[in-house]
Write an enzyme that holds these catalytic residues in place. Structure first.
Site, PDB file in Angstrom:
ATOM      1  N   HIS A 195       0.832  -1.209   0.000  1.00 19.03           N
ATOM      2  CA  HIS A 195       0.000   0.000   0.000  1.00 19.03           C
ATOM      3  C   HIS A 195       0.869   1.263   0.000  1.00 19.03           C
ATOM      4  O   HIS A 195       2.065   1.217  -0.302  1.00 19.03           O
ATOM      5  CB  HIS A 195      -1.005  -0.040   1.157  1.00 19.03           C
ATOM      6  N   GLU A 207      -1.577   0.376   8.118  1.00 18.26           N
ATOM      7  CA  GLU A 207      -0.780  -0.716   7.555  1.00 18.26           C
ATOM      8  C   GLU A 207       0.352  -0.170   6.691  1.00 18.26           C
ATOM      9  O   GLU A 207       1.476  -0.685   6.725  1.00 18.26           O
ATOM     10  CB  GLU A 207      -1.673  -1.643   6.725  1.00 18.26           C
ATOM     11  N   HIS A 221       3.128  -6.947   4.360  1.00 18.42           N
ATOM     12  CA  HIS A 221       1.764  -6.529   4.678  1.00 18.42           C
ATOM     13  C   HIS A 221       1.444  -6.836   6.135  1.00 18.42           C
ATOM     14  O   HIS A 221       2.211  -7.497   6.838  1.00 18.42           O
ATOM     15  CB  HIS A 221       0.758  -7.267   3.781  1.00 18.42           C
ATOM     16  N   GLU A 244       1.993 -11.571   5.603  1.00 19.01           N
ATOM     17  CA  GLU A 244       1.059 -10.855   6.471  1.00 19.01           C
ATOM     18  C   GLU A 244       1.594 -11.034   7.891  1.00 19.01           C
ATOM     19  O   GLU A 244       1.508 -12.119   8.469  1.00 19.01           O
ATOM     20  CB  GLU A 244      -0.353 -11.425   6.339  1.00 19.01           C
TER      21      GLU A 244
END
Length: 301
Positions: free
Chosen positions: A91, A128, A183, A265
């Site tokens: 992101h 995040e 992430h 993640e």
């Protein structure tokens, strides 16, 4: 008083003895010097040198290299010298200001999906995108210390994105030996732990992951092991059946990659216990170390 025969006066007698002693000393010194020169002429060994502090220095063994490097270990090359690593901080904190741009559809090989998303956050608002960039920068420093060239998809220097197809393209263009997208998940409270996402075999449209499925699994396995060891975090209790590994075919960053690539993640930002770790700088350093060590293990083997 009785008078005996005449004798040598005492003073001349002492002078005679002194002359004899001097002659003997000269003879001894001369003989010693002659012996020393004879020994040096017949010797193949260099004389022992004197160190600055007066300690003796043994001559170098026969055949030893002369000069500065003699007797010193040669410094080895950095473990990842010549290797290229792509780190993809998931992101972008500025995506929230460019909702129209990141909402546009892009080709991910077997489908069309949004260019990017804003990502998730903790309940306290820690984004995040902030987490992923911080951890990626920490991992970059560790990998560079091992000699790797590290390429970023974004370093807080873009207005938004890049899009998921562009993230894959950057790894391909760099000919990365390994690529990792960092992430953090956004799941339900009680869902805890990390998982590594591996590419499925996808051959559709512009996507063909055939060549990277096996090496990506090897990369992901090493990454999961090292991340667990470094952070003490357990594999996900809600994805991967306790293995810490998941396989997906819907992610453009994997589908379009031509180099070994995985996603990690690192935890669930929506769970308070995981969030407490993700927001802790010391834990993030551990996470970065786990990522860097996992990549290093993969590249060394």
């Amino acid at each position: 008083m009785f008078s005996g025969p005449s004798s040598t006066p005492p003073e001349p007698r002492r002078r005679v003895r002194g002359v004899l002693v001097a002659v003997l000393l000269v003879a001894v010194v001369a003989a010693g010097a002659a012996g020393w020169f004879l020994r040096q002429a017949g010797s193949d060994e260099p004389p022992t040198a004197a160190a600055p502090d007066g300690a003796s220095v043994s001559p170098a063994p026969s055949g030893a290299p002369a000069g500065r490097g003699a007797g010193h270990a040669t410094a080895g090359h950095a473990r990842l010298s010549g290797k290229v690593v792509l780190l993809d901080p998931g992101h972008n904190l500025r995506n929230r200001d460019h909702t129209a741009e990141i909402a546009r559809q892009v080709d991910v090989g077997n489908a069309r999906k949004e260019c990017d998303t804003t990502g998730t956050s903790t309940d306290d608002g820690y984004a995040e995108a902030s987490y992923t960039l911080d951890v990626a920068r920490r991992a970059r420093a560790l990998l560079r210390a091992e000699g790797a060239k590290v390429v970023f998809t974004q370093d807080g220097d873009r207005p938004y994105g890049p899009c998921v197809d562009g993230r894959a393209a950057l790894g391909n263009t760099a000919h990365a030996d390994a690529a990792v997208s960092v992430h953090a998940d956004g799941s339900a409270v009680g869902n805890r732990g990390f998982h590594v996402i591996l590419p499925a075999r996808v051959t559709a449209g512009t996507a063909d992951t055939s060549a990277i499925v096996a090496p990506s699994r090897a990369l992901g396995t090493q990454l999961a092991e090292r991340f667990k060891a470094a952070t003490g975090s357990a594999p996900s209790n809600y994805i991967g059946h306790g293995t810490g590994l998941d396989v997906r075919s819907d992610l453009g960053g994997l589908n379009l990659s031509k180099v070994p690539k995985v996603f990690i993640e690192c935890g669930n930002m929506r769970d308070p216990k995981d969030a407490a770790q993700l927001t802790d700088p010391q834990w993030r350093q551990k996470a970065a170390r786990g990522i860097a060590e996992g990549i290093t293990d993969f590249l060394e083997h």
